[in-house]
Enzyme design. Structure first.
Site, PDB file in Angstrom:
ATOM      1  N   ASN A   6      -5.668   7.057   6.061  1.00  0.00           N
ATOM      2  CA  ASN A   6      -4.647   7.123   5.004  1.00  0.00           C
ATOM      3  C   ASN A   6      -4.449   5.818   4.229  1.00  0.00           C
ATOM      4  O   ASN A   6      -3.380   5.574   3.661  1.00  0.00           O
ATOM      5  CB  ASN A   6      -3.330   7.687   5.554  1.00  0.00           C
ATOM      6  CG  ASN A   6      -2.731   6.824   6.640  1.00  0.00           C
ATOM      7  OD1 ASN A   6      -3.304   5.790   7.007  1.00  0.00           O
ATOM      8  ND2 ASN A   6      -1.583   7.217   7.147  1.00  0.00           N
ATOM      9  N   GLU A  20       6.737  -7.483  11.706  1.00  0.00           N
ATOM     10  CA  GLU A  20       5.310  -7.274  11.408  1.00  0.00           C
ATOM     11  C   GLU A  20       4.700  -8.471  10.680  1.00  0.00           C
ATOM     12  O   GLU A  20       3.558  -8.861  10.968  1.00  0.00           O
ATOM     13  CB  GLU A  20       5.125  -5.999  10.586  1.00  0.00           C
ATOM     14  CG  GLU A  20       5.413  -4.736  11.397  1.00  0.00           C
ATOM     15  CD  GLU A  20       5.249  -3.453  10.602  1.00  0.00           C
ATOM     16  OE1 GLU A  20       5.328  -2.370  11.214  1.00  0.00           O
ATOM     17  OE2 GLU A  20       5.052  -3.510   9.368  1.00  0.00           O
ATOM     18  N   LYS A  67      -6.133  -0.706   4.693  1.00  0.00           N
ATOM     19  CA  LYS A  67      -6.819  -0.372   5.942  1.00  0.00           C
ATOM     20  C   LYS A  67      -8.352  -0.341   5.761  1.00  0.00           C
ATOM     21  O   LYS A  67      -8.846  -0.318   4.627  1.00  0.00           O
ATOM     22  CB  LYS A  67      -6.273   0.971   6.456  1.00  0.00           C
ATOM     23  CG  LYS A  67      -4.785   0.904   6.884  1.00  0.00           C
ATOM     24  CD  LYS A  67      -4.296   2.278   7.330  1.00  0.00           C
ATOM     25  CE  LYS A  67      -2.895   2.234   7.934  1.00  0.00           C
ATOM     26  NZ  LYS A  67      -2.460   3.587   8.392  1.00  0.00           N
ATOM     27  N   ARG A  83      -1.392   7.131  -1.141  1.00  0.00           N
ATOM     28  CA  ARG A  83      -2.066   8.083  -0.246  1.00  0.00           C
ATOM     29  C   ARG A  83      -2.372   9.386  -0.962  1.00  0.00           C
ATOM     30  O   ARG A  83      -3.443   9.978  -0.765  1.00  0.00           O
ATOM     31  CB  ARG A  83      -1.203   8.326   0.996  1.00  0.00           C
ATOM     32  CG  ARG A  83      -1.228   7.132   1.964  1.00  0.00           C
ATOM     33  CD  ARG A  83      -0.170   7.239   3.022  1.00  0.00           C
ATOM     34  NE  ARG A  83      -0.283   6.220   4.064  1.00  0.00           N
ATOM     35  CZ  ARG A  83       0.684   5.919   4.922  1.00  0.00           C
ATOM     36  NH1 ARG A  83       1.847   6.576   4.880  1.00  0.00           N
ATOM     37  NH2 ARG A  83       0.510   4.977   5.834  1.00  0.00           N
ATOM     38  N   PHE A 133      -2.872  10.284  19.559  1.00  0.00           N
ATOM     39  CA  PHE A 133      -3.849   9.805  18.572  1.00  0.00           C
ATOM     40  C   PHE A 133      -4.046   8.294  18.605  1.00  0.00           C
ATOM     41  O   PHE A 133      -4.837   7.753  17.834  1.00  0.00           O
ATOM     42  CB  PHE A 133      -3.447  10.253  17.155  1.00  0.00           C
ATOM     43  CG  PHE A 133      -2.103   9.745  16.696  1.00  0.00           C
ATOM     44  CD1 PHE A 133      -1.951   8.447  16.198  1.00  0.00           C
ATOM     45  CD2 PHE A 133      -0.984  10.565  16.752  1.00  0.00           C
ATOM     46  CE1 PHE A 133      -0.717   7.975  15.773  1.00  0.00           C
ATOM     47  CE2 PHE A 133       0.258  10.100  16.325  1.00  0.00           C
ATOM     48  CZ  PHE A 133       0.391   8.795  15.839  1.00  0.00           C
ATOM     49  N   THR A 164       3.032   9.861   5.345  1.00  0.00           N
ATOM     50  CA  THR A 164       2.042   9.460   6.355  1.00  0.00           C
ATOM     51  C   THR A 164       0.829  10.384   6.350  1.00  0.00           C
ATOM     52  O   THR A 164      -0.314   9.932   6.444  1.00  0.00           O
ATOM     53  CB  THR A 164       2.690   9.491   7.760  1.00  0.00           C
ATOM     54  OG1 THR A 164       3.793   8.590   7.770  1.00  0.00           O
ATOM     55  CG2 THR A 164       1.695   9.103   8.840  1.00  0.00           C
ATOM     56  N   TYR A 186       1.479  -1.696  16.400  1.00  0.00           N
ATOM     57  CA  TYR A 186       1.765  -0.272  16.603  1.00  0.00           C
ATOM     58  C   TYR A 186       2.402  -0.020  17.969  1.00  0.00           C
ATOM     59  O   TYR A 186       2.168   1.014  18.585  1.00  0.00           O
ATOM     60  CB  TYR A 186       0.485   0.545  16.452  1.00  0.00           C
ATOM     61  CG  TYR A 186       0.042   0.767  15.018  1.00  0.00           C
ATOM     62  CD1 TYR A 186       0.935   1.240  14.043  1.00  0.00           C
ATOM     63  CD2 TYR A 186      -1.278   0.551  14.626  1.00  0.00           C
ATOM     64  CE1 TYR A 186       0.523   1.466  12.726  1.00  0.00           C
ATOM     65  CE2 TYR A 186      -1.701   0.783  13.310  1.00  0.00           C
ATOM     66  CZ  TYR A 186      -0.792   1.245  12.369  1.00  0.00           C
ATOM     67  OH  TYR A 186      -1.204   1.481  11.082  1.00  0.00           O
ATOM     68  N   ARG A 195       7.287   1.847   0.436  1.00  0.00           N
ATOM     69  CA  ARG A 195       7.095   3.096   1.188  1.00  0.00           C
ATOM     70  C   ARG A 195       6.992   4.283   0.235  1.00  0.00           C
ATOM     71  O   ARG A 195       6.177   5.187   0.432  1.00  0.00           O
ATOM     72  CB  ARG A 195       8.255   3.322   2.161  1.00  0.00           C
ATOM     73  CG  ARG A 195       8.285   2.378   3.339  1.00  0.00           C
ATOM     74  CD  ARG A 195       7.233   2.672   4.374  1.00  0.00           C
ATOM     75  NE  ARG A 195       7.489   3.895   5.137  1.00  0.00           N
ATOM     76  CZ  ARG A 195       6.789   4.248   6.217  1.00  0.00           C
ATOM     77  NH1 ARG A 195       5.799   3.480   6.664  1.00  0.00           N
ATOM     78  NH2 ARG A 195       7.062   5.362   6.856  1.00  0.00           N
ATOM     79  N   HIS A 221      -0.972   0.692   5.020  1.00  0.00           N
ATOM     80  CA  HIS A 221       0.225   0.593   5.854  1.00  0.00           C
ATOM     81  C   HIS A 221       1.290  -0.122   5.037  1.00  0.00           C
ATOM     82  O   HIS A 221       0.982  -1.045   4.296  1.00  0.00           O
ATOM     83  CB  HIS A 221      -0.053  -0.221   7.116  1.00  0.00           C
ATOM     84  CG  HIS A 221       1.210  -0.649   7.831  1.00  0.00           C
ATOM     85  ND1 HIS A 221       1.857   0.177   8.725  1.00  0.00           N
ATOM     86  CD2 HIS A 221       1.961  -1.781   7.739  1.00  0.00           C
ATOM     87  CE1 HIS A 221       2.949  -0.448   9.162  1.00  0.00           C
ATOM     88  NE2 HIS A 221       3.038  -1.632   8.587  1.00  0.00           N
TER      89      HIS A 221
HETATM   90  P1  GDP Z   1       3.204   5.323   8.597  1.00  0.00           P
HETATM   91  O1  GDP Z   1       4.376   4.416   8.849  1.00  0.00           O
HETATM   92  O2  GDP Z   1       3.407   6.221   7.411  1.00  0.00           O
HETATM   93  O3  GDP Z   1       1.882   4.584   8.508  1.00  0.00           O
HETATM   94  O4  GDP Z   1       3.105   6.330   9.843  1.00  0.00           O
HETATM   95  P2  GDP Z   1       3.365   6.095  11.417  1.00  0.00           P
HETATM   96  O5  GDP Z   1       4.029   4.778  11.664  1.00  0.00           O
HETATM   97  O6  GDP Z   1       4.028   7.316  11.920  1.00  0.00           O
HETATM   98  O7  GDP Z   1       1.893   6.086  12.012  1.00  0.00           O
HETATM   99  C1  GDP Z   1       1.092   4.947  11.887  1.00  0.00           C
HETATM  100  C2  GDP Z   1      -0.322   5.365  11.545  1.00  0.00           C
HETATM  101  O8  GDP Z   1      -0.875   6.127  12.612  1.00  0.00           O
HETATM  102  C3  GDP Z   1      -0.465   6.269  10.333  1.00  0.00           C
HETATM  103  O9  GDP Z   1      -0.430   5.582   9.092  1.00  0.00           O
HETATM  104  C4  GDP Z   1      -1.821   6.885  10.592  1.00  0.00           C
HETATM  105  O10 GDP Z   1      -2.861   5.949  10.256  1.00  0.00           O
HETATM  106  C5  GDP Z   1      -1.798   7.059  12.097  1.00  0.00           C
HETATM  107  N1  GDP Z   1      -1.366   8.395  12.464  1.00  0.00           N
HETATM  108  C6  GDP Z   1      -0.106   8.907  12.442  1.00  0.00           C
HETATM  109  N2  GDP Z   1      -0.093  10.191  12.850  1.00  0.00           N
HETATM  110  C7  GDP Z   1      -1.390  10.494  13.151  1.00  0.00           C
HETATM  111  C8  GDP Z   1      -2.045  11.666  13.622  1.00  0.00           C
HETATM  112  O11 GDP Z   1      -1.430  12.699  13.864  1.00  0.00           O
HETATM  113  N3  GDP Z   1      -3.402  11.589  13.806  1.00  0.00           N
HETATM  114  C9  GDP Z   1      -4.112  10.456  13.550  1.00  0.00           C
HETATM  115  N4  GDP Z   1      -5.447  10.445  13.752  1.00  0.00           N
HETATM  116  N5  GDP Z   1      -3.526   9.331  13.090  1.00  0.00           N
HETATM  117  C10 GDP Z   1      -2.192   9.356  12.891  1.00  0.00           C
HETATM  118 MG    MG Z   2       4.881   3.301  10.518  1.00  0.00          MG
END
Ligand code: GDP
Ligand code: MG
Length: 161
Positions: free
Chosen positions: A123, A137, A20, A113, A68, A102, A60, A96, A126
């Site tokens: 973080n 994706e 990222k 992370r 968010f 996350t 996404y 993963r 991805h």
């Molecule tokens: P991942 O699969 O572990 O990347 O997590 P998710 O698919 O749930 O979310 C996608 C991305 O959204 C995360 O990697 C973060 O960059 C962002 N994100 C998720 N939850 C939050 C949050 O509560 N606040 C903010 N600012 N970003 C978030």
């Molecule tokens: Mg995800």
């Protein structure tokens, strides 16, 4: 080397990894790549690009209603990112696990992370969360002809004969 395609299908699972924009700015691209290389996964596609909103809306799509999401869009378009496709046995789940929780604040030490970040909003990486998601994706981020089919010469030493 043996021709590509001679490996059984379970060794050809693929996943999408994004380094990222925060990680590009912090010069962490090499550290991230190194971890997947050392695990033994095979890099089959990679590019540096500036993502636009259209691409991120697809990537996404399941998060578009989250509070968010605007912050996530602005983070992910804040600078270039590196998109990669990694291939190998169980690569989706293994990747993963290597990426970690996350929420970086809860990510275990030893994960990407957990070692390189502190906050959920920045973080670092991805990684696709299932084989089906990965297929979808990869199609958002890469043209078919950007994936390079190659057979690694160390396959027997990585997986056994
Ligand atoms: P991942 O699969 O572990 O990347 O997590 P998710 O698919 O749930 O979310 C996608 C991305 O959204 C995360 O990697 C973060 O960059 C962002 N994100 C998720 N939850 C939050 C949050 O509560 N606040 C903010 N600012 N970003 C978030
Ligand atoms: Mg995800």
């Amino acid at each position: 080397p043996r021709p590509y395609g001679s490996a059984p299908p379970e060794l050809r699972e693929q996943t999408l990894v994004l380094v990222k924009p925060d990680a590009v700015q912090r010069r962490l691209v090499g550290d991230v790549i190194r971890r997947f290389e050392r695990r033994g996964f095979k890099l089959v596609a990679m590019k540096l690009l500036q993502a636009d909103r259209g691409l991120l809306d697809k990537h996404y799509q399941q998060l578009r209603q989250k509070p968010f999401y605007p912050a996530l869009l602005s983070y992910m378009t804040s600078g270039p990112l590196v998109a990669m496709v990694w291939e190998g046995y169980n690569v989706v789940r293994s990747t993963r696990a290597m990426v970690g929780d996350t929420n970086s604040a809860q990510a275990a030490a030893g994960t990407i992370r957990g070692d390189f970040s502190m906050h959920v909003s920045r973080n670092v990486v991805h990684a696709s969360d299932s084989v089906e998601t990965a297929l979808r994706e990869i199609g958002f981020w890469f043209q078919r002809d950007e994936l390079v089919a190659w057979e690694s010469s160390d396959r027997d030493y990585t997986y056994g004969p």
